[in-house]
Each structure stands twice: as C-alpha cells, then as structure tokens.
Design a protein around this motif. Structure first.
Motif, PDB file in Angstrom:
ATOM      1  N   SER A 642       0.942  -1.236  -0.093  1.00 52.27           N
ATOM      2  CA  SER A 642      -0.052  -0.023  -0.155  1.00 52.27           C
ATOM      3  C   SER A 642       0.911   1.004  -0.013  1.00 52.27           C
ATOM      4  CB  SER A 642      -0.873  -0.054   1.204  1.00 52.27           C
ATOM      5  OG  SER A 642      -0.268   0.162   2.349  1.00 52.27           O
ATOM      6  N   ASP A 700      -7.024   1.445 -14.207  1.00 54.74           N
ATOM      7  CA  ASP A 700      -8.194   1.638 -13.514  1.00 54.74           C
ATOM      8  C   ASP A 700      -7.802   0.800 -12.282  1.00 54.74           C
ATOM      9  OD1 ASP A 700     -10.437   1.809 -12.222  1.00 54.74           O
ATOM     10  OD2 ASP A 700     -11.728   1.727 -14.228  1.00 54.74           O
ATOM     11  N   GLU A 702      -9.617   0.855  -9.409  1.00 54.78           N
ATOM     12  CA  GLU A 702     -11.042   0.455  -8.525  1.00 54.78           C
ATOM     13  C   GLU A 702     -11.466  -1.026  -9.514  1.00 54.78           C
ATOM     14  OE1 GLU A 702     -12.983   3.979  -6.169  1.00 54.78           O
ATOM     15  OE2 GLU A 702     -13.523   3.919  -8.495  1.00 54.78           O
ATOM     16  N   LYS A 703     -11.191  -0.731 -10.751  1.00 53.74           N
ATOM     17  CA  LYS A 703     -11.371  -2.032 -11.728  1.00 53.74           C
ATOM     18  C   LYS A 703     -10.681  -3.115 -11.201  1.00 53.74           C
ATOM     19  CE  LYS A 703     -12.198  -3.546 -16.250  1.00 53.74           C
ATOM     20  NZ  LYS A 703     -11.883  -2.981 -17.837  1.00 53.74           N
ATOM     21  N   ASN A 704      -9.480  -3.038 -10.815  1.00 48.27           N
ATOM     22  CA  ASN A 704      -8.461  -4.075 -10.481  1.00 48.27           C
ATOM     23  C   ASN A 704      -8.431  -4.290  -8.726  1.00 48.27           C
ATOM     24  OD1 ASN A 704      -6.726  -5.026 -13.094  1.00 48.27           O
ATOM     25  ND2 ASN A 704      -7.040  -2.689 -13.092  1.00 48.27           N
ATOM     26  N   ARG A 705      -9.650  -3.596  -8.482  1.00 46.77           N
ATOM     27  CA  ARG A 705      -9.739  -4.243  -6.866  1.00 46.77           C
ATOM     28  C   ARG A 705      -8.893  -3.521  -5.919  1.00 46.77           C
ATOM     29  NH1 ARG A 705      -9.247  -8.885  -5.153  1.00 46.77           N
ATOM     30  NH2 ARG A 705      -8.002  -9.646  -7.018  1.00 46.77           N
ATOM     31  N   TRP A 706      -8.287  -2.403  -6.299  1.00 45.59           N
ATOM     32  CA  TRP A 706      -7.597  -1.578  -5.291  1.00 45.59           C
ATOM     33  C   TRP A 706      -8.379  -0.755  -4.409  1.00 45.59           C
ATOM     34  CZ3 TRP A 706      -2.205   0.961  -6.972  1.00 45.59           C
ATOM     35  CH2 TRP A 706      -1.649   0.204  -7.639  1.00 45.59           C
ATOM     36  N   ARG A 707      -8.178  -0.847  -3.175  1.00 38.57           N
ATOM     37  CA  ARG A 707      -8.944  -0.016  -2.113  1.00 38.57           C
ATOM     38  C   ARG A 707      -8.383   1.349  -1.941  1.00 38.57           C
ATOM     39  NH1 ARG A 707      -9.719  -2.569   3.715  1.00 38.57           N
ATOM     40  NH2 ARG A 707      -8.802  -0.550   4.362  1.00 38.57           N
ATOM     41  N   PRO A 749      -4.706  -5.276  -3.699  1.00 38.29           N
ATOM     42  CA  PRO A 749      -5.334  -6.812  -3.210  1.00 38.29           C
ATOM     43  C   PRO A 749      -4.193  -7.684  -3.103  1.00 38.29           C
ATOM     44  CG  PRO A 749      -6.079  -6.347  -5.319  1.00 38.29           C
ATOM     45  CD  PRO A 749      -5.470  -4.830  -4.969  1.00 38.29           C
TER      46      PRO A 749
END
Length: 860
Positions: A642, A700, A702-707, A749
């Motif tokens: 992160s 992207d 968020e499309k790749n599940r980053w928070r 993630p």
C-alpha cells in the motif's frame, strides 16, 4: 498425595469438683489425615535436597478441647486415648487455645509433630509474622532443627494457619539456606501449603531467595522475590550487588509472564567507583556508569521536571547501591502506587546506557541515552538523551557561582516530533547564595507525519504576554534572577525570547526595591517586542518607572515614569509620561492600523506551505533497497502493498484519473470549501488527483480491486482558519488545529493463493521412522569408491573456468538475451562475467587441494 487415612476420636474424662462444688466433664476431638509430600517439590531450592534426606510430611492433624487445658489435663486425656487404642493420636503439650493444627514431619527417620494454635500463642516458641502473600494468617510456631540436608542447611521448621484467602491452609514453613560453590542462597517463604478442603493437593511455595558470597576483597549480596499476583504465571524481581574496595556494581531486574502472553524481562545496573575515583584524564573523567535493557517491556520517558527523580539516570541511582529493593519498587511502582517507570509491554524493547563524569572537578554531570522501540509489527521508536550538568566556581566552601542544568531531548516516530527541554536546577546561584537563578528553555520541531507538520518553536524563558500560545507549544518558566542583597535592598530580573514560524518575541524586566524604616523606593525598567513574520508587523513596548514612598503619620507617594508603545508598518507610536499623579500622551508617526495586512496567494504558497506540497510514501510492502540512490524505483512486495499520498493543503475534492477521465473514488463525498486565514479568503476548493499507469498505459485501480481510503488528520487553524476580524489579533490563538482530509491510501489486493501449500515442522524434517525391516550393512568385501587427491586440482578448476566454462556462460547469456530473459540488477542488464576474478585468485578461496571421487565409469 494423600494416603486416604482419616481418624477421629472423641474422648471425655471426669474432672474433680471445683471450688463451687460442681463437677464438669473434659472432652477432646482429634483428627488426623495421612499425606505424602516433601520439601523436594519446592522450586529452585528443593532439587538440592537429597532424596534420602528429604523432609517428608506424613500427616495433618487437628485437635479441639472443651477448654484450654493444662499439662495435667493433657496427660489425663492422653491416658484415656492410650487405653482406647488411639495409636498416634494425642493431645499436644503446651496448648494455649482450645483448637490447634499440626503437621507430622519425618526428618532423617525421626518424626516431629509440630503444632500451631488457632486464636492463641504457642508456649516456649519463637514467633514471627507471615512471610507469605497478603492474607489473614496467624503467627508462625517455629521449632529449631539445625541440620544439614546435603547442600541445604535447615535451621527451623514452622507451622502456620491461614484463614483467608480461601481455601484455608496449614503451612509447613522451612528456614533454610543452600551453599553452592561458596555462594549461599537463603530461602524466603519456603514451605508446603495443605488446603483444608482437599488436603491431598499440597502446594509448594518459595517467596524468594537471598544471595551472599563473602571472600575478601570481593563481596556479593542479592535478593530475589517471587511475587504472587493474579493473572501471572510467574513474577520474579530482585537485586544483586558486587562490592570491592575500589568499585561497586549493583543490578536490579525482573522476569514476568502473564497468562496468555510471552515473558517480559528487564535488567538495569550501575557501576560506581568509590572514594571519588575516576577513569580518564582530568579534563574528562568517568566516575560511574549505568546500563540496562528490557524485552516485552517499556520505559516511560521523563519530562525535564521529572529528571531529578528519574531512577535510570546514573546520578539518580544512588539508592540502587544502598537499598536496591526499594529502588526496584521505584522502577516498577509495585508498592508506591505511582505510575511505573518500567512496565510490561508486549512487542516492545528498550536499551539504556549512561555515565557520570567530571572535568577538573569543576564541572560534574550525568548523561543517559535511552531508546524504546517496537519489535513486532509496530516499528515506532523513541530516542531520548537525558542529562544533568552542575558547575561550581570556585570549587570550595566559598563558591562564587553554582549552576545546575537539567536537559531532556527526545524524538518519537509515533508523534514525529523532536523536543529539547532545559531547566535550571533548584539551588543555582551567582555572586552569592542569596542571588537565585531559575527558569527553562525548549526547542520543539514537528515533522511531516505529526499533527503539526512544519511547525517549530524555540524559546528561552517563555513567550510575550500578548502571544496566544498554541496548545501544542510547551509551557516554559521565565528566566529569572532574584537577589536579596540585604535586609533593605532586593532585586528581581526576568527575560525571555521565543522564535516560531509566525513570530519572534523578546523581553526583559528589572525591578529594584529599597526599604528602610518609613522610607521605601523602587525602580522598574522593562521592554517587550513582538514581531510577526507573515504578514510582517511589529509592536514594541518599553517603560521605566521610579517611585518613592514615605510613611510617617500618613503615606506620601511620588512616582515618575515614561512608557513608549510603537508599531509598524506603517510606523507610529505613543509616548506616555506620568508624574505626581498626572499623565499625558505624545503621539508620533502613523496611527495604529485597524486591519493587519494580508499575504498574497503567491507569498502564502512560498512562505507558509512546506515543500513539496504533494507527496507519495510507501506504507506497507516496501522491500529493502539494494542500492543507495534516493531516486531508485521502489521494489514492492506482490502481497498487499500500500502507499499513501499527502497534501499540505486540505483536500475538498479527490479524483482518480483514468486516461482523459477524472472520477471520484467509490463512496467519496466532496466537502465544503476551506478558508485561508493569512490570505483572508473564506472559501477555497482543493482538488487532489491521483493517476496510476501500467507500462505507460492508463490503469483503473478500482476495476482491479484496489482499495482507496481517505486519510484525515489535524491541520493548523493559523493557516486554514476563518479570517479574523479587524479588532482581532492576527496571530492564531486557542486550540490551533481542526480535522481535514490530508491524503489518500491506496491498497493493492493480496495475490490469490491457488493452493494451500504444504505445512510441516522442523522435527518432521529432522528424521523419518521406517516400518520395514532393517537395512543390511554392505559386506566387508564390498568395493568402496576410491578417493584421491590429485596434484594441481585447483589449477584444473581455474583452467576449466577460464576455458570451456567462460565460453558456455557467454553463450547462455546471449541466448537468454535473445529470449528477453537476460538477468538484470536494479532494472539494468547484468554485464557478462567470465569469473576471471575468481579464477585468478582461486588459491585464496580454496586454501587446500579439493578431493576428487571417481564414478563407476572411472571419470572424475
């Protein structure tokens, strides 16, 4: 533990008529429970008792009589018991109460019946208080033994009854010591406890050990206590001292383990040189030293006002030499009830080291370095440098000056603040002992991760009276001098100076007073200056006053003084003159401005915002760097790393940029506009945009599940507060922070795990049992591979590396490069290495000729 034997007898014997001609009956109730226990079960000391010389507990007994019986009555009762065949049951001699408990012990084949009264005192016995934990206990009935049990010397055995806490117990106590290799260990609170609700569950007890060794010129003494506290598996604290004619070494420490937690340990020791001796030349001599460490424990860092009582300071550890156990209680706070200096803290550790020193016996001091840090996931640390300096001139009974100074400097990564504090010690003076000094100083700097990044303050003696001190600035005493020159004349002086990002201030004041009979007089002179940086503004006040007072039948007072108050820009001021009760003002220059000037936006961004305004930092998952280049690319772990962004300007709008599109993160709500106080703006918006690319292409997150999470924190109202009115001070005041969004946290993630993998243990890998038949050893005539050492083996290896080996390595590297798999280091292609350095210096790496083994085909 118990033999399961219970016996009870109730016997009555007639008594002769008393003085009143009446007759009564005398009765006794006796109880005996068989037991099996011994002192060998006592921890530490018990294992030193030989098995055949152990003190065994055979039975627990109790007796109750209808009244307190004398010797003649005891004999009559025991005669009745003998006639009825009571065996070992008998009423003990010397009972001083109606009820007594006893323990039957076997020592070297001889039985001893030890009794203790309930509610009375035993006759002809030595009494002491309980050595056990806090409880409602009776006195101890001691019985002399004076016998050796191997290395254990048993002086006495005692019996004691404990009525609370539950369960009620009967204690068999032992006054014993152990001698090993010249060392003598004295047991404290050693014994066996027999619970009355279940006598079979005998428990062993050892409250502590005393240590002694005396072989001139070395003397050793120590004491270790086992404390019984709820929630602890074990808690041991103690102290030990080694003394010689020239030095003394004393150490205190503790070992504790709470239920469900790991062990916690600390140790602190002090080395003191006797008779004023020191190590080193006269300009700098070390006269003492101290050091300590702790694991799963932490140290409370003292403030400068607590430095004189901080027990880890080398100069403050004198009690460690004279009363080490009391000193230990000061450290841990177990008895004093104060906040402990050292306490248990899982996942933390500390180190401390310090010295006492002097210089030509003119300057004396103590210094201590202390670091407290996390050993687990929490890696924050605190570094502190503590010291005390004291100078006396000249070094004699008629000193002209004596000044003591306490210093405390600390940095905490948790608060990201550096603080340096100083305070003049009590008893400091100059010129004469009646001319006293006092006061303090401070330097505080707040860094990027703190609640007040970029802020700082440096002050000696405090602040200007009109400066509204922010709540996070330290309180500092005025630097003062008070001199009672004589019974008639006294003088007091004070001064201060302070520097902050917003202002500089300085001031001083001197008061002299005279009093003799009915006449009094005095003089006061002072000046105060306050200079504000952004926007620039200054204000200076000065005054001088003289007064005389005559008190005969009535009081006559005359005063004369002048005061000046001037400001700028624009520059102007007022001079005030007062004499004999009248005063008048003289104005000069420009009038005082009703509204303070404001900064332009450019001036504000250049002067008040720290550089860089926007930052990106790794939070978790950063791999250790292999180089020293500050601009090197981060090497991040694939498993949930992160990063965080940070803005010096509070964020009202956050956007994620994907190509040409900007959109708010999921769940984000824009906040209202923010004010900018130094510029005089009421509503400003701030947009924080984050763009992530992969191989130069939009990505992207968020499309790749980053928070994506927002980060909030305090920001100074001096920058982001509502602009002040015309009649309000331009300098900030009150609680100087407000909460705002200061950045974003982006968390990748974790990598999906396709399988759970295999789990094993070191023990499993160490060996493996086989169920089949034992393997037959090879016959003695079986051939053994030949092992030969051939001359020139190292030369053969070097030639192979420089010849065919180098060619093969080069060909392999070229092929990998064609496939796009060439090895890299820090993102750069690795140069081809022919191992020339290794082959040229092979004899340095292989100090002897290697052994070569032939295979089945005869090749080596």
């Amino acid at each position: 533990m118990s033999k399961g034997q219970h016996s009870q007898q109730h016997e009555e014997a007639p008594e002769p008529d008393g003085d009143e001609g009446r007759s009564s009956r005398l009765w006794a109730v006796l109880l005996r429970v068989g037991l099996e226990a011994g002192l060998r079960s006592v921890p530490v000391v018990g294992v030193q008792v030989p098995k055949d010389a152990d003190v065994r507990v055979d039975a627990l007994s109790a007796v109750a009589t209808s009244k307190v019986v004398g010797e003649d009555e005891v004999q009559r009762l025991n005669a009745v018991l003998t006639r009825v065949g009571s065996g070992d049951l008998a009423v003990p001699q010397g009972m001083t109460s109606r009820v007594a408990v006893g323990v039957s012990a076997s020592l070297a084949g001889k039985r001893k019946d030890l009794w203790a009264p309930l509610g009375g005192t035993p006759r002809n016995r030595e009494l002491t208080d309980s050595t056990g934990p806090k409880a409602d206990v009776g006195p101890v009935a001691w019985f002399s033994v004076g016998q050796g049990l191997g290395p254990v010397r048993l002086e006495r055995l005692g019996v004691q009854y404990q009525s609370s806490p539950k369960p009620q117990r009967v204690w068999l106590l032992a006054d014993a010591s152990v001698a090993l290799a010249g060392l003598t260990f004295a047991a404290d609170g050693m014994g066996l406890g027999i619970p009355l609700d279940d006598p079979a569950k005998v428990t062993a007890r050892l409250d502590g050990l005393g240590l002694a060794w005396d072989r001139p010129p070395v003397k050793v003494a120590g004491s270790f206590q086992l404390r019984d506290q709820p929630g602890y598996i074990v808690l041991i604290q103690g102290a030990a001292a080694v003394e010689t004619p020239t030095l003394a070494l004393v150490a205190v420490g503790g070992y504790a383990q709470k239920t469900g937690e790991g062990p916690s340990v600390f140790l602190f020791g002090r080395l003191a040189l006797k008779n004023g001796q020191g190590v080193g030349p006269p300009p700098f001599r070390i006269t003492g030293a101290a050091a300590g460490f702790g694991f799963n424990s932490t140290v409370r860092i003292p403030g400068v006002e607590e430095l004189s009582s901080f027990p880890l300071m080398p100069g403050g550890a004198d009690g460690l030499l004279s009363q080490p156990l009391d000193y230990l209680d000061r450290l841990t706070g177990t008895k004093s009830g104060t906040v402990p200096w050292i306490s248990q803290a899982p996942g933390r550790a500390w180190l401390a080291a310090g010295i006492d020193f002097d210089s030509f016996k003119f300057l004396k001091g103590s210094a201590l370095a202390l670091v407290d840090f996390g050993t687990g996931q929490d890696k924050d640390f605190t570094l502190a440098l503590l010291g005390h300096l004291e100078a006396e001139f000249p070094n004699s009974s008629q000193a002209f000056a004596k000044v003591g100074l306490d210093l405390a400097a600390s940095y905490s990564s948790r608060t990201d603040m550096l603080g340096v504090f100083a305070k003049i010690s009590p008893g400091s003076f100059v010129v004469h002992e009646s001319c006293r000094l006092s006061g303090g100083a401070a330097l505080c700097v707040w860094f990027g991760a703190s609640a007040h990044p970029g802020d700082f303050v440096a002050t000696v003696g405090g602040y200007h009276q009109d400066f509204s001190k922010p709540s996070h600035y330290p309180d500092v005493d005025r630097l003062e001098l008070f001199w009672s020159v004589s019974d008639n004349v006294s003088m007091r002086g004070s001064c201060y100076a302070a520097l902050t990002p917003a202002a500089f201030m300085v001031g001083t004041e001197v008061k002299v007073s005279f009093h003799a009979g009915p006449i009094s007089a005095g003089c006061e002179v002072g000046i105060d200056a306050l200079i504000q940086w952004d926007p620039f503004f200054f204000e200076v006040t000065a005054h001088a006053d003289i007064w005389v007072e005559l008190d005969i039948l009535f009081t006559l007072r005359g005063t004369f003084g002048v005061g000046v108050d001037f400001w700028g820009p624009p520059t102007g001021g007022i001079a005030t003159v007062h004499a004999l009760g009248r005063s008048f003002d003289i104005s000069f220059g420009e009038e005082r401005p009703r509204k303070r000037p404001l900064l332009s936006w450019r001036e504000f961004t250049e002067r008040r915002l720290h550089d860089p305004v926007v930052e990106v930092h790794p939070a978790t998952g950063l791999l250790p760097a292999s180089g020293t280049d500050e601009n090197a690319i981060w090497q991040m772990s694939h498993d949930a790393f992160s990063l965080t962004t940070r803005s010096a300007v509070p964020i009202t709008h956050a956007r994620l940029r994907i190509g040409q599109e900007d959109r708010a993160p999921a769940g984000w709500q824009d906040s209202g506009p923010i004010p900018v106080r130094p510029v005089g703006l009421d509503a400003v918006t701030s947009t924080h945009t984050v763009e992530v690319t992969h191989n130069g292409q939009p990505y992207d997150v968020e499309k790749n599940r980053w928070r994506v999470d927002k980060i909030t924190g305090p920001v100074p109202l001096g920058l982001w507060g509502t602009p002040l009115g015309d009649d309000e001070p331009s300098l900030p005041s009150g609680e100087e922070t407000t909460d705002a969004v200061t950045g974003l946290r982006l968390t990748v993630p974790p990598v999906a795990q396709d399988n759970a993998g295999l789990a094993t243990t070191e023990k499993t890998l160490a060996f493996e049992d086989t169920d089949g038949p034992a393997l037959a050893l090879p016959a003695q005539s079986s051939p053994v591979p030949a092992v030969a050492e051939r001359p020139g083996v190292r030369a053969m290896i070097a030639a192979g590396i420089a010849g065919a080996g180098a060619t093969a390595r080069s060909a392999l590297t070229d092929q990998l490069a064609e496939w796009g798999l060439a090895p890299t280091s820090q993102g750069q292609p690795c140069p081809q290495d022919a191992l020339r350095e290794y082959s040229d210096h092979l004899w340095l790496y292989l100090r002897s000729e290697p052994l070569l083994c032939q295979d089945k085909k005869g090749a080596t």
